[in-house]
Scaffold this motif. Structure first.
Motif, PDB file in Angstrom:
ATOM      1  N   THR A 195      32.162  49.204  46.131  1.00 21.56           N
ATOM      2  CA  THR A 195      32.975  48.288  46.937  1.00 21.56           C
ATOM      3  C   THR A 195      32.060  47.350  47.736  1.00 21.56           C
ATOM      4  N   THR A 228      39.711  47.132  52.825  1.00 25.97           N
ATOM      5  CA  THR A 228      39.497  48.055  51.704  1.00 25.97           C
ATOM      6  C   THR A 228      40.127  49.415  51.975  1.00 25.97           C
ATOM      7  N   THR A 229      40.549  50.053  50.897  1.00 24.60           N
ATOM      8  CA  THR A 229      41.044  51.429  50.956  1.00 24.60           C
ATOM      9  C   THR A 229      40.042  52.340  50.274  1.00 24.60           C
ATOM     10  N   THR A 230      39.036  51.709  49.651  1.00 29.19           N
ATOM     11  CA  THR A 230      38.054  52.468  48.875  1.00 29.19           C
ATOM     12  C   THR A 230      36.640  52.111  49.352  1.00 29.19           C
ATOM     13  N   GLN A 270      42.191  48.837  57.000  1.00 29.20           N
ATOM     14  CA  GLN A 270      42.798  49.595  55.918  1.00 29.20           C
ATOM     15  C   GLN A 270      44.303  49.406  55.969  1.00 29.20           C
ATOM     16  N   CYS A 318      47.266  47.531  49.867  1.00 34.10           N
ATOM     17  CA  CYS A 318      47.432  46.265  49.139  1.00 34.10           C
ATOM     18  C   CYS A 318      47.752  45.096  50.070  1.00 34.10           C
ATOM     19  N   GLU A 377      37.745  46.334  46.446  1.00 31.78           N
ATOM     20  CA  GLU A 377      38.278  47.653  46.089  1.00 31.78           C
ATOM     21  C   GLU A 377      37.662  48.205  44.804  1.00 31.78           C
ATOM     22  N   PHE A 425      39.357  50.695  43.229  1.00 36.02           N
ATOM     23  CA  PHE A 425      40.556  51.541  43.189  1.00 36.02           C
ATOM     24  C   PHE A 425      40.490  52.578  42.071  1.00 36.02           C
ATOM     25  N   ASP A 464      39.520  46.981  39.561  1.00 41.34           N
ATOM     26  CA  ASP A 464      38.530  46.833  40.632  1.00 41.34           C
ATOM     27  C   ASP A 464      38.106  45.367  40.764  1.00 41.34           C
ATOM     28  N   THR A 483      44.543  44.941  42.044  1.00 33.62           N
ATOM     29  CA  THR A 483      43.252  45.265  42.685  1.00 33.62           C
ATOM     30  C   THR A 483      43.417  45.477  44.185  1.00 33.62           C
ATOM     31  N   SER A 484      44.625  45.847  44.608  1.00 30.46           N
ATOM     32  CA  SER A 484      44.896  46.190  46.004  1.00 30.46           C
ATOM     33  C   SER A 484      44.452  45.045  46.940  1.00 30.46           C
TER      34      SER A 484
END
Ligand code: UT7
Length: 324
Positions: A52, A81-83, A110, A113, A141, A143, A160, A278-279
């Protein structure tokens, strides 16, 4: 009152492309099902050595180049980002260090999406209320790292990548830049899209779990309502929008939005076929793709909207670019 302009956009996609046909055979899915139900034909996935943070850095360098500014001019960095690479430090400080920036805050947001809309709102508000003048807002991400690759109802949907924009404060050009924005959350719906792990739950990052049908219903309703609110707050009408750049989750959501809002489908940027979902990276990736294809141009009125786990959602209306 100062205005916040978007003066540069950049993106990064991993080189590893996986088409629907190349997905693991044991998934019991098909190219036909995925295309028909989602519009997705392929996704980009990170390979060894891609993270990431590295994608965020690559997208940021391109955005800085396109804005024609030096990284030293940046005094605020936000990564949606979540990742993240690690639980901590924030991915944003890795970007800060790699770009040789040694002033100003750098932190992650965070909101899954909807993360890019959140980061844009927080970043622009901070610019307005501080002596900061330029911010780097990133959605990045990996993801693929939190997918259950045996769950066909989720793993076929995501990809991603990273996208970044440069925000610049201006005391002139009041009709340019971010004209309106909003963001919302409703934790009552946290059980329809979540991960089944986390540092305080079971020390395991967990996997994405989703009640797709439920999320779909909320998506169409909430994406339309926040967008109409943002358009109204900008004193504009739906016809004034040159392009909508929505979060890329499902072509059927995009088509439903087009119908519900009376916004011609040609005015909606669609990259779900090539990027998949890709969130937090999906909006800046789609925006960059539309700019590179010369579809979105300097001075266009664009709208952004997104929804994700939380549920969290929001929208923004922007006169893109800056006067020549
Ligand atoms: O980014 C954050 C926001 N996320 C979203 O907005 C996602 C919103 N939801 C969606 O996009 C859609 O609900 C999905 C694409 C996730 C699912 O599409 P759907 O039309 O709602 O399908 P469904 O979940 O109702 O499943 C229909 C059928 C089921 O089989 P049965 O029960 O009818 O026999 C599923 O088991 O399709 C089956 N199915 C699959 N079949 C082949 C589910 N996933 C797959 C698959 N391949 N990958």
């Amino acid at each position: 009152m100062s205005n916040i302009l978007i003066t540069g956009v950049g993106s990064y996609l991993p080189s590893n492309i996986i088409t629907n046909k190349e997905l693991p055979e044991n998934l019991n899915t098909s190219d036909e099902w995925i295309k028909k139900r989602t519009g997705i034909k392929q996704r980009y996935l990170v390979s060894e050595g891609e993270f990431t943070s590295t994608m965020a850095i690559a997208a940021s360098k391109k955005a800085l180049q396109n804005a024609n500014i030096d990284s030293k001019e940046i005094d605020l960095i936000i990564v949606a980002t979540t990742t993240p690479d690690q639980t901590f430090p924030a991915t944003a400080v890795k970007v800060q260090s790699e770009l040789n920036i040694n002033i100003g805050p750098a932190f992650d947001i965070q909101a899954v999406c909807a993360g890019f809309i959140y980061a844009l709102n927080v970043g622009s508000s901070l610019l307005k209320t501080s002596n900061f003048s330029k911010a780097l807002i990133i959605g990045s991400e990996s993801f693929s790292k939190i997918l259950d690759w045996s769950d066909r109802s989720t793993c076929v949907l995501f990809g991603d990548g990273a996208g970044a924009v440069i925000l610049e404060k201006s005391n002139k050009y009041s009709e340019w830049g971010i004209l309106s924005s909003n963001f919302y959350s409703n934790g009552k719906f946290s059980d329809i899209l979540y991960t089944d792990g986390g540092p305080s739950l079971n020390s395991n990052v967990g996997h994405v779990r989703m009640n797709g049908k439920e999320v779909f219903k909320h998506a169409v309703e909430k994406l339309s309502s926040c967008l109409l609110e943002a358009i109204n707050d900008a004193n504009l009408k739906i016809q004034d929008i040159d392009f909508l750049v929505p979060h890329q989750a499902n072509l059927r959501i995009i088509e439903s939005l087009s119908k519900k809002l009376g916004l011609p489908i040609e005015k909606i940027i669609n990259t779900i076929d090539i990027h998949a979902n890709t969130s937090a990276a999906s909006i800046p990736l789609a925006l960059n793709s539309a700019i590179e294809r010369n579809k979105i141009r300097n001075g266009d009125i664009i709208a952004l909207n997104a929804i994700g786990g939380g549920l969290s959602w929001g929208a923004s209306v922007i006169k893109y670019g800056k006067p020549d």
